[in-house]
Design an enzyme around this catalytic site. Structure first.
Site, short mmCIF file in Angstrom:
data_model
loop_
_atom_site.label_atom_id
_atom_site.label_comp_id
_atom_site.label_asym_id
_atom_site.label_seq_id
_atom_site.Cartn_x
_atom_site.Cartn_y
_atom_site.Cartn_z
N ASN A 44 126.52 27.36 -8.28
CA ASN A 44 126.62 28.79 -7.78
C ASN A 44 127.92 28.95 -7.33
O ASN A 44 128.69 28.23 -6.99
CB ASN A 44 125.68 29.23 -6.81
N CYS A 73 131.20 25.09 1.58
CA CYS A 73 131.15 25.74 0.46
C CYS A 73 132.40 25.38 -0.26
O CYS A 73 133.63 25.61 0.30
CB CYS A 73 130.95 27.06 0.77
N THR A 97 127.24 21.43 -1.63
CA THR A 97 127.39 21.64 -3.14
C THR A 97 128.56 20.75 -3.47
O THR A 97 129.58 20.68 -2.94
CB THR A 97 127.42 22.90 -3.82
N CYS A 109 107.65 2.28 -29.42
CA CYS A 109 108.78 3.10 -29.83
C CYS A 109 110.23 2.26 -30.06
O CYS A 109 110.88 2.78 -30.68
CB CYS A 109 108.85 4.06 -28.49
N CYS A 169 113.45 0.04 -25.91
CA CYS A 169 114.04 -1.17 -25.04
C CYS A 169 114.86 -1.83 -25.95
O CYS A 169 115.76 -2.49 -25.60
CB CYS A 169 112.73 -2.07 -24.57
N CYS A 203 117.95 -12.86 -20.92
CA CYS A 203 117.66 -11.92 -20.12
C CYS A 203 118.41 -11.97 -18.99
O CYS A 203 118.23 -12.93 -18.30
CB CYS A 203 116.05 -11.49 -19.66
N CYS A 243 118.89 -6.97 -16.22
CA CYS A 243 119.94 -5.69 -15.80
C CYS A 243 118.82 -4.50 -15.73
O CYS A 243 119.39 -3.43 -15.36
CB CYS A 243 120.68 -5.48 -17.11
N CYS A 288 116.01 -1.95 -20.12
CA CYS A 288 114.72 -1.82 -20.70
C CYS A 288 113.69 -1.02 -19.81
O CYS A 288 112.89 -0.20 -20.33
CB CYS A 288 114.24 -3.14 -21.34
#
Lengths: 446, 437
Positions: free
Chosen positions: B77, B139, B205, B350, B353, B383, B386, B389
Site C-alpha cells: 500500500n 511506514c 510493512t 505426479c 519430488c 539422500c 534436504c 521433496c
C-alpha cells in the site's frame, strides 16, 4: 408444431426452433478467462506427466496448461498444435475421461481431474480467433503427395507434409472435407460449423489442394495416384457399414446410424429433420450413443440403445453412457436383434437375451420386443477393400507398420482404415502426422 | 475451555487478536463493526499533528501478489496516515472507547521529531480514555520522505529519543512499532527499550514494488503512469516477521520486552506461532482486508481448541515456548540424520519430488514403473535429507522425514549414527572448533 410432437412413425417438427437451439447447444461450453485460470491452477505440472503418456498425439499438456495459467493462451495453442494440428476438434470430441483426464494425478488425489479438454479448447480457440495460422511452410521440395480422405488422419498428414514443403493434393469422396469431423460426431460436440472453420484454418498453411467429390475406386485409382505422385497416404476411413443380418433388417425405417448422423450434421434446420417417435439403436459404441442422444434431442419420445454384450464391454465410455441416460435414453445390455417386425415398415424389434460365456456370446432363447418406428444400426463400420487390390490386410483393415507404411512401397495409411487403432479422432491425427514424418524422411532420402 | 484473555502491558482485551493500525481502523464505523465481529482490540490508524489534513493519492493505493487460485499472498500500500481531521478522530476514539470499555483501544501516532509536537498530541489522546499509544516508526512510504515513519525507525538514536519524550509526557503505555526496512532489527528494539518503551510491535510493512505494468512500464500500483515503493504485508511477509520477533525475543538486551506480533497473521495457527516466539498478542490487517472482520471468529475458536487439545490453560502457558529453540546454525545437531520416506499409498504419481531432486538437488529419488504404476523411492545412499521433496509434494503427509536410529549406518556417509549431540563448534573441519570436553 405441437401436433407433431407425439405423431407416430418418422416425422419432422417434434421440436421447436428454440428447443433445437437449446438441445443442440455446446455440450461443454467454452471456459471464460476466469474459469480457465481456476482450472489451469489445478495442474501440478507433473514430471513426465501421465496425461501426456495417455494422449495419442502426446501433447505436452502440463506445459500448455502452465502457459494458460501465466496468461499466454496463444503460446499454449502453439504447444498443442505442434503435436496435434486438429487440437481444436480433439478438445471438443476426445473422450478425455478415458485418455488424459483419466490419467490425471488429480483423479488419484481427488477423483476430479484437471479439465484438460476444456483448457485445450480455451487455448486453441484463442489462437483460432486471431484467424492466423501458427505455422509457416518450409521451402518447397518439389515433391507431390496424394492424400486420400480429408478426415482427421488425412488432414493431419497433409498439414505436416505441407509444413515440410511438399505439395499435397487431398481428395475426399464427400462434397465437403473434414471426414467424420464434418459428417460424424454428435452436433452438440462441435457446434457453430467448427469442422469447416478448422479445415479452412488448417489449409492456410498453403501447399494443400483439396479435391472433394473424388473417391478412390471411382474418380481415381491407387495405381494412377502412385504413378502421378511421389507418395500416397490413405486415410479413407471405414466406408461400409456392417449389415444387420436378421429378418426384416431391410424394412423401411431401418437405416445406418452414420447416415442419420451425417444427415443431422448437414441439416440447416433441425426441427425439419424427421425422427421416429420410438427409436431403437442397435450397437454399443460412440456412434450408437451419438445417434440415440440426438434422436432424443430431436424429439423422439422413447429411445433405447440395445447392446449385445454387458455394460462393461461397451466401447462407449461410462461418461457417454451416463450422458445418454441423462438425456433420457434407455440402455439395455446383453440382448441381440432377432428380427425387425413390421408390415411394410419397421414397427418393432425382437431381441434375444444373451450371455457371454466360454463359447462366446450365446442366446438364452428368451426374447422381448421393443416398439420402434425407426431402427438405427450402429454395429460397426467396415473397410471398403475393393479399390485397395494388392494391399495387405490385417484382419479387416489395412496392415501398416509403426510408421504407417503399407505392404506397398510408396503407400502409407492411417486412421480408422488401418489395423491397430482405436477409431478415435485423436489417434487418427497421430497416425496421419507420424505417416507424414515417415513420408518426409523417405522423400528426402531419395 | 482455554482462557484467551489478553493483558498486554496492562491493556486488557477479551482475546489477543487486535486489528493493526491501518485502513480497517481509520474510522468509528469500521472499528465498531470490528468490535461487533469480536476483535479484542484495535490500534487506531495513525494520527498526525494538528493542522491541514493529510492528502492521499486519488488513484489506486494497493498492489497485490497472488498465489494459487488468486489468493492474496501479499499486499502493498501507498496510503498515508489518516487523512481525516484530528478532532474527528479523537472524538470518535472517545465515543468508541466509552461504548466498548472491555476492548483494547490503542492510538497510533506519528508527528514531527519535536518534543512539543509529541507532548501536544499525547495530551489530546489521553483525554479520549484510550488505553495506550503506538509510535509509528515504520511506514516506509510518503511520510518517511518528510522525516517521519521509517525515517525515524531506521535511526536507533531517534527511536530512543522520541520514546523517552513519550514516556516523560504521558501516563499511557507506549508501544514502539518497528520497521523491518533495516539490516538488524535488534538495534531499533534495543533503542526502544533504552528509551523506556513498554513494548515493541513488529513488523511494519516492507518496502516493495509488487509488479510492473508491462504495457506502460510503471510499477504497480500505478498513478498516472508512475509508481512509488509501498509497504508490503500479508502472508508473504510472515517468515520475515517471525524471524525479527525471534531475534528480539532471544536478544539478551531485549529479552522479556513485551512484543506485539504483526506480519501476515491470517489464521489462529499464525497467531499461535507468533506467541510461541514470545509475542504477548498479535495484530492483524491483511487477513481482515482480504476476507472481512469475520475471520477473527476462526482465530478465536481455533486458538482455544488448540490450547485445549494441548493443555495450555491460558496464553502465558505457551508464550515464548519456541524462543529457547531458536539458535544459531553452529549449534544445530549434526548427528541428527534423517531420510525422506515416500508413502506409496498416498502418492498420486505426479513425479514432482523426482523432478525437484533429479534436476535441482541430489539425484536421490528413483522412478520406476511397476504394474502400470509409477513408483518413487528414496535412494538412501544419495539422500542428504534436504526436505525439498517434502516441500514440493502436493499431498500432505505423503513424504516424511524419518530419523535414522542410533547405531544404524547412514548409507550416504557410511558412518554409524550416534545419538550424541555434535555440532559445528566441535567439528573437525572447523578451524575455530572448541575442544570437546
Amino acid at each position: 408444431m405441437d401436433g407433431a410432437r407425439h405423431q407416430a412413425g418418422i416425422a419432422a417438427g417434434r421440436i421447436s426452433a428454440e428447443e433445437a437451439a437449446q438441445n443442440f447447444a455446446d455440450l461443454h461450453p467454452p471456459l471464460d478467462g476466469h474459469e480457465a485460470a481456476v482450472a489451469a491452477d489445478r495442474c501440478y505440472f507433473c514430471h513426465d506427466a501421465p496425461c501426456v503418456a495417455a494422449c495419442p498425439t502426446g501433447i505436452d499438456i502440463p506445459l500448455f496448461i502452465r502457459q494458460i495459467a501465466t496468461g499466454q493462451p496463444r503460446a499454449a495453442a502453439q504447444t498443442i498444435f505442434e503435436s496435434n494440428i486438429l487440437g481444436g476438434m480433439c478438445a471438443r470430441v476426445c473422450p478425455t475421461e478415458t485418455l488424459c483426464e483419466e490419467a490425471c494425478v488429480r483423479m488419484t488425489a481427488e477423483e476430479k481431474p484437471v479439465e484438460i479438454g476444456r483448457l485445450q479448447r480455451y487455448a486453441t480457440d484463442a489462437q483460432m480467433a486471431t484467424g492466423r495460422h501458427p505455422f509457416t511452410r518450409a521451402a518447397q521440395t518439389g515433391k507431390r503427395v496424394a492424400v486420400v480422405g480429408a478426415g482427421p488422419a488425412g488432414l493431419a498428414c497433409a498439414h505436416r507434409l505441407a509444413m515440410h514443403g511438399h505439395d499435397v493434393v487431398v481428395m475426399d469422396a464427400r462434397p465437403k472435407g473434414g471426414g467424420l469431423n464434418e459428417y460424424g460426431i454428435a452436433a452438440y460436440k462441435t457446434t457453430g460449423g467448427f469442422a469447416q472453420a478448422e479445415l479452412d484454418w488448417l489449409l492456410q498453411i498453403g501447399g494443400i489442394e483439396l479435391r472433394t467429390g473424388t473417391a478412390l475406386g471411382r474418380e481415381v485409382t491407387l495405381d494412377a495416384l502412385e504413378a502421378d505422385h511421389d507418395a500416397v497416404f490413405l486415410g479413407i476411413g471405414l466406408g461400409a457399414v456392417n449389415a444387420l443380418a436378421c429378418e426384416g433388417g431391410d424394412l423401411p425405417g431401418v437405416e445406418d446410424a452414420v447416415d442419420f448422423i451425417a444427415r443431422l450434421r448437414q441439416a440447416e434446420d433441425l426441427p425439419t429433420l424427421p425422427v421416429g417417435r420410438r427409436v431403437v439403436v442397435i450397437g454399443g459404441g460412440m456412434t450408437a450413443v451419438d445417434a440415440a442422444v440426438q434422436s432424443r434431442l430431436l424429439g423422439a419420445e422413447e429411445v433405447t440403445i440395445v447392446y449385445r454384450r454387458a455394460k462393461a464391454a461397451m466401447s462407449a465410455s461410462l461418461y457417454e453412457q451416463d450422458l445418454a441416460a441423462a438425456r433420457g435414453v434407455g440402455l439395455r445390455y446383453n440382448a441381440r436383434p432377432v428380427r425387425v417386425i413390421g408390415t411394410g415398415r419397421a414397427e418393432a424389434v425382437e431381441f434375444e437375451y444373451t450371455v457371454d460365456g466360454p463359447d462366446g456370446l450365446t442366446g438364452t432363447g428368451e426374447t422381448f420386443r421393443l416398439a420402434a418406428d425407426q431402427v438405427l444400426r450402429a454395429i460397426g463400420q467396415a473397410l471398403e477393400t475393393g479399390p485397395l487390390a494388392g494391399l495387405e490386410l490385417d484382419g479387416r483393415k489395412i496392415a501398416v507398420d509403426a510408421e504407417g507404411r503399407t505392404s506397398r512401397a510408396g503407400v502409407w495409411a492411417g486412421g480408422d482404415c488401418t489395423a491397430g487403432g482405436d477409431d478415435l479422432t485423436v489417434t487418427a491425427v497421430a497416425q496421419g502426422r507420424d505417416a507424414a514424418e515417415s513420408i518426409h524422411r523417405a522423400l528426402m532420402e531419395g | 475451555m482455554a482462557d484467551i484473555r489478553g493483558n498486554f502491558v496492562g491493556i486488557k482485551s477479551p482475546n489477543p487478536f487486535w486489528l493493526a493500525s491501518a485502513p480497517p481502523t481509520d474510522k468509528e464505523y469500521n472499528v465498531r463493526r470490528a468490535f461487533e465481529a469480536g476483535w479484542g482490540g484495535v490500534v487506531w490508524k495513525t494520527l498526525g499533528a494538528e493542522g491541514p489534513p493529510i492528502v492521499n493519492v486519488n488513484g489506486p493505493r494497493y498492489g497485490v501478489v497472488y498465489g494459487a487460485d488468486r489468493r492474496v499472498l501479499g499486499l502493498n500500500n501507498i496510503e498515508l496516515i489518516t487523512d481525516r481531521p484530528l478532532e474527528v478522530n479523537l472524538r470518535e476514539i472517545k465515543a468508541v472507547k466509552r461504548d466498548y470499555p472491555d476492548r483494547a483501544l490503542v492510538v497510533s501516532l506519528m508527528v514531527p521529531c519535536e518534543e512539543q509536537a509529541w507532548k501536544d498530541i499525547l495530551a489530546r489522546v489521553e483525554e479520549t480514555g484510550a488505553d495506550g499509544v503506538e509510535l509509528n516508526f515504520g511506514c516506509p512510504h510518503g511520510m518517511s520522505e518528510r522525516g517521519m515513519g521509517s525515517a525515524v525507525g531506521q535511526v536507533p538514536d531517534y527511536i530512543e529519543m522520541v520514546t523517552r519524550w513519550c514516556k516523560a509526557n504521558s501516563r499511557m503505555p507506549v508501544i514502539v512499532k518497528l520497521t523491518p526496512n533495516i539490516t538488524d532489527i535488534r538495534y531499533p528494539a534495543r533503542a526502544a527499550a533504552k528509551g523506556g518503551a513498554d513494548a515493541v510491535s513488529l513488523i511494519n510493512t516492507v518496502s516493495s514494488i509488487t509488479s510492473v505494468d508491462l504495457d506502460n512500464f510503471s510499477p504497480e500500483p500505478t498513478i498516472d503512469g508512475k509508481g512509488s515503493h509501498g509497504g508490503y504485508c500479508g502472508p508473504a511477509v510472515k517468515p520475515i516477521a517471525l524471524n525479527m520477533v525471534a531475534e528480539i525475543a532471544r536478544d539478551p538486551e531485549t529479552a522479556g520486552l513485551p512484543i506485539s506480533g504483526i506480519g501476515g497473521i491470517t489464521t489462529w495457527r499464525d497467531a499461535a506461532e507468533f506467541m510461541a516466539l514470545g509475542c504477548g498478542n498479535v495484530q492483524v490487517c491483511t487477513a481482515a482486508m482480504t476476507y472481512g472482520f469475520k475471520v477473527v471468529q476462526e482465530m478465536i475458536s481455533g486458538l482455544k481448541l488448540w490450547m485445549d487439545d494441548k493443555g495450555h490453560p491460558d496464553l502465558g502457558a505457551f508464550r515464548g515456548r519456541a524462543v529457547p529453540n531458536v539458535t544459531d546454525w553452529q549449534y544445530l545437531n549434526l548427528n541428527y540424520v534423517t531420510k525422506a520416506r515416500i508413502d506409496p499409498g498416498k502418492c498420486i504419481e505426479c513425479g514432482r519430488c523426482f523432478a525437484a531432486c533429479e534436476d535441482t538437488s541430489h539425484q536421490a529419488i528413483a522412478m520406476r514403473v511397476e504394474a502400470g504404476q509409477r513408483r518413487f523411492e528414496v535412494i538412501d545412499e544419495e539422500c542428504v535429507a534436504c526436505n525439498l521433496c517434502v516441500d514440493v509434494c502436493p499431498v500432505e503427509g505423503c513424504i516424511t522425514m524419518e530419523r535414522l536410529s542410533a547405531g544404524s549406518i547412514d548409507p550416504r556417509t557410511g558412518q554409524v549414527v550416534s545419538d550424541d549431540h555434535a555440532d559445528w563448534t566441535t567439528h573437525p573441519n572447523n578451524p575455530g572448533r572448541v575442544a570437546a570436553e
